[in-house]
Scaffold this motif. Structure first.
Motif, PDB file in Angstrom:
ATOM      1  N   LYS A 168       7.537   1.360   6.987  1.00  0.00           N
ATOM      2  CA  LYS A 168       8.813   0.791   7.389  1.00  0.00           C
ATOM      3  C   LYS A 168       9.898   1.264   6.425  1.00  0.00           C
ATOM      4  N   PHE A 169      11.130   1.240   6.890  1.00  0.00           N
ATOM      5  CA  PHE A 169      12.247   1.670   6.050  1.00  0.00           C
ATOM      6  C   PHE A 169      12.476   0.689   4.910  1.00  0.00           C
ATOM      7  N   ARG A 170      12.717   1.219   3.738  1.00  0.00           N
ATOM      8  CA  ARG A 170      13.166   0.456   2.586  1.00  0.00           C
ATOM      9  C   ARG A 170      14.212   1.313   1.882  1.00  0.00           C
ATOM     10  N   PRO A 171      15.304   0.716   1.412  1.00  0.00           N
ATOM     11  CA  PRO A 171      16.319   1.517   0.719  1.00  0.00           C
ATOM     12  C   PRO A 171      15.742   2.149  -0.543  1.00  0.00           C
ATOM     13  N   HIS A 206       0.806  -1.219   0.000  1.00  0.00           N
ATOM     14  CA  HIS A 206       0.000   0.000   0.000  1.00  0.00           C
ATOM     15  C   HIS A 206       0.842   1.272   0.000  1.00  0.00           C
ATOM     16  N   ASP A 207       2.034   1.233   0.557  1.00  0.00           N
ATOM     17  CA  ASP A 207       2.869   2.429   0.673  1.00  0.00           C
ATOM     18  C   ASP A 207       3.901   2.544  -0.441  1.00  0.00           C
ATOM     19  N   PHE A 208       3.755   1.780  -1.502  1.00  0.00           N
ATOM     20  CA  PHE A 208       4.713   1.819  -2.604  1.00  0.00           C
ATOM     21  C   PHE A 208       4.505   3.065  -3.439  1.00  0.00           C
ATOM     22  N   ALA A 209       5.591   3.795  -3.640  1.00  0.00           N
ATOM     23  CA  ALA A 209       5.580   4.964  -4.521  1.00  0.00           C
ATOM     24  C   ALA A 209       6.538   4.652  -5.668  1.00  0.00           C
ATOM     25  N   ALA A 210       5.996   4.448  -6.820  1.00  0.00           N
ATOM     26  CA  ALA A 210       6.812   4.037  -7.968  1.00  0.00           C
ATOM     27  C   ALA A 210       7.758   5.149  -8.398  1.00  0.00           C
ATOM     28  N   PRO A 211       9.010   4.778  -8.696  1.00  0.00           N
ATOM     29  CA  PRO A 211       9.935   5.778  -9.252  1.00  0.00           C
ATOM     30  C   PRO A 211       9.526   6.140 -10.672  1.00  0.00           C
ATOM     31  N   ARG A 212      10.162   7.145 -11.196  1.00  0.00           N
ATOM     32  CA  ARG A 212       9.871   7.521 -12.584  1.00  0.00           C
ATOM     33  C   ARG A 212      10.170   6.346 -13.515  1.00  0.00           C
ATOM     34  N   GLN A 256      22.398   2.962  -0.635  1.00  0.00           N
ATOM     35  CA  GLN A 256      21.792   2.347   0.546  1.00  0.00           C
ATOM     36  C   GLN A 256      21.699   0.834   0.368  1.00  0.00           C
ATOM     37  N   LEU A 257      21.334   0.388  -0.820  1.00  0.00           N
ATOM     38  CA  LEU A 257      21.232  -1.045  -1.097  1.00  0.00           C
ATOM     39  C   LEU A 257      22.596  -1.717  -0.981  1.00  0.00           C
ATOM     40  N   ARG A 258      23.630  -1.109  -1.551  1.00  0.00           N
ATOM     41  CA  ARG A 258      24.975  -1.667  -1.501  1.00  0.00           C
ATOM     42  C   ARG A 258      25.485  -1.751  -0.063  1.00  0.00           C
ATOM     43  N   ALA A 259      25.244  -0.719   0.729  1.00  0.00           N
ATOM     44  CA  ALA A 259      25.686  -0.721   2.126  1.00  0.00           C
ATOM     45  C   ALA A 259      25.013  -1.846   2.914  1.00  0.00           C
ATOM     46  N   THR A 297      16.028  -0.845 -10.057  1.00  0.00           N
ATOM     47  CA  THR A 297      16.843  -1.976  -9.619  1.00  0.00           C
ATOM     48  C   THR A 297      16.782  -2.129  -8.103  1.00  0.00           C
ATOM     49  N   VAL A 298      16.682  -1.006  -7.388  1.00  0.00           N
ATOM     50  CA  VAL A 298      16.544  -1.065  -5.922  1.00  0.00           C
ATOM     51  C   VAL A 298      15.189  -1.656  -5.548  1.00  0.00           C
ATOM     52  N   VAL A 299      14.142  -1.223  -6.237  1.00  0.00           N
ATOM     53  CA  VAL A 299      12.799  -1.764  -5.982  1.00  0.00           C
ATOM     54  C   VAL A 299      12.789  -3.271  -6.243  1.00  0.00           C
ATOM     55  N   ALA A 300      13.418  -3.693  -7.332  1.00  0.00           N
ATOM     56  CA  ALA A 300      13.469  -5.122  -7.670  1.00  0.00           C
ATOM     57  C   ALA A 300      14.207  -5.907  -6.595  1.00  0.00           C
ATOM     58  N   ALA A 301      15.289  -5.362  -6.064  1.00  0.00           N
ATOM     59  CA  ALA A 301      16.052  -6.049  -5.017  1.00  0.00           C
ATOM     60  C   ALA A 301      15.223  -6.194  -3.747  1.00  0.00           C
ATOM     61  N   VAL A 302      14.489  -5.160  -3.389  1.00  0.00           N
ATOM     62  CA  VAL A 302      13.637  -5.214  -2.193  1.00  0.00           C
ATOM     63  C   VAL A 302      12.544  -6.257  -2.370  1.00  0.00           C
TER      64      VAL A 302
END
Length: 81
Positions: free
Chosen positions: A45-48, A6-12, A53-56, A20-25
């Protein structure tokens, strides 16, 4: 197609780095969901959001032996589970 939550905000559409970050999550089994199933929690909740942030979080997961899904949900890498 996958339900991202419900809280997903799609990138452009053309922002391939953000996608690629969304796909990894999503591949880690996480969703962009702020509400707890019981209804008591209402903050997202936090998501990169960036590759940095994903690499770290991937590096921290490999170093500590923590599952990647747990690391992706942490806002602070130093805080325990």
């Amino acid at each position: 197609m996958v339900c991202a939550g419900h809280d997903f905000a799609a990138p452009r559409r053309r922002d391939s780095k953000a996608w690629t970050v969304v796909a990894a999550v999503l591949n880690a089994g996480l969703r962009y969901e702020g509400r707890e199933p019981c209804g008591c929690g209402k903050e997202p909740k936090f998501r990169p959001r960036t590759r940095t942030q994903l690499r770290a979080r991937r590096i921290a997961a490999a170093r500590t032996g923590t599952p990647l899904a747990d690391m992706l949900g942490r806002a602070d890498l130093q805080a325990p589970g």
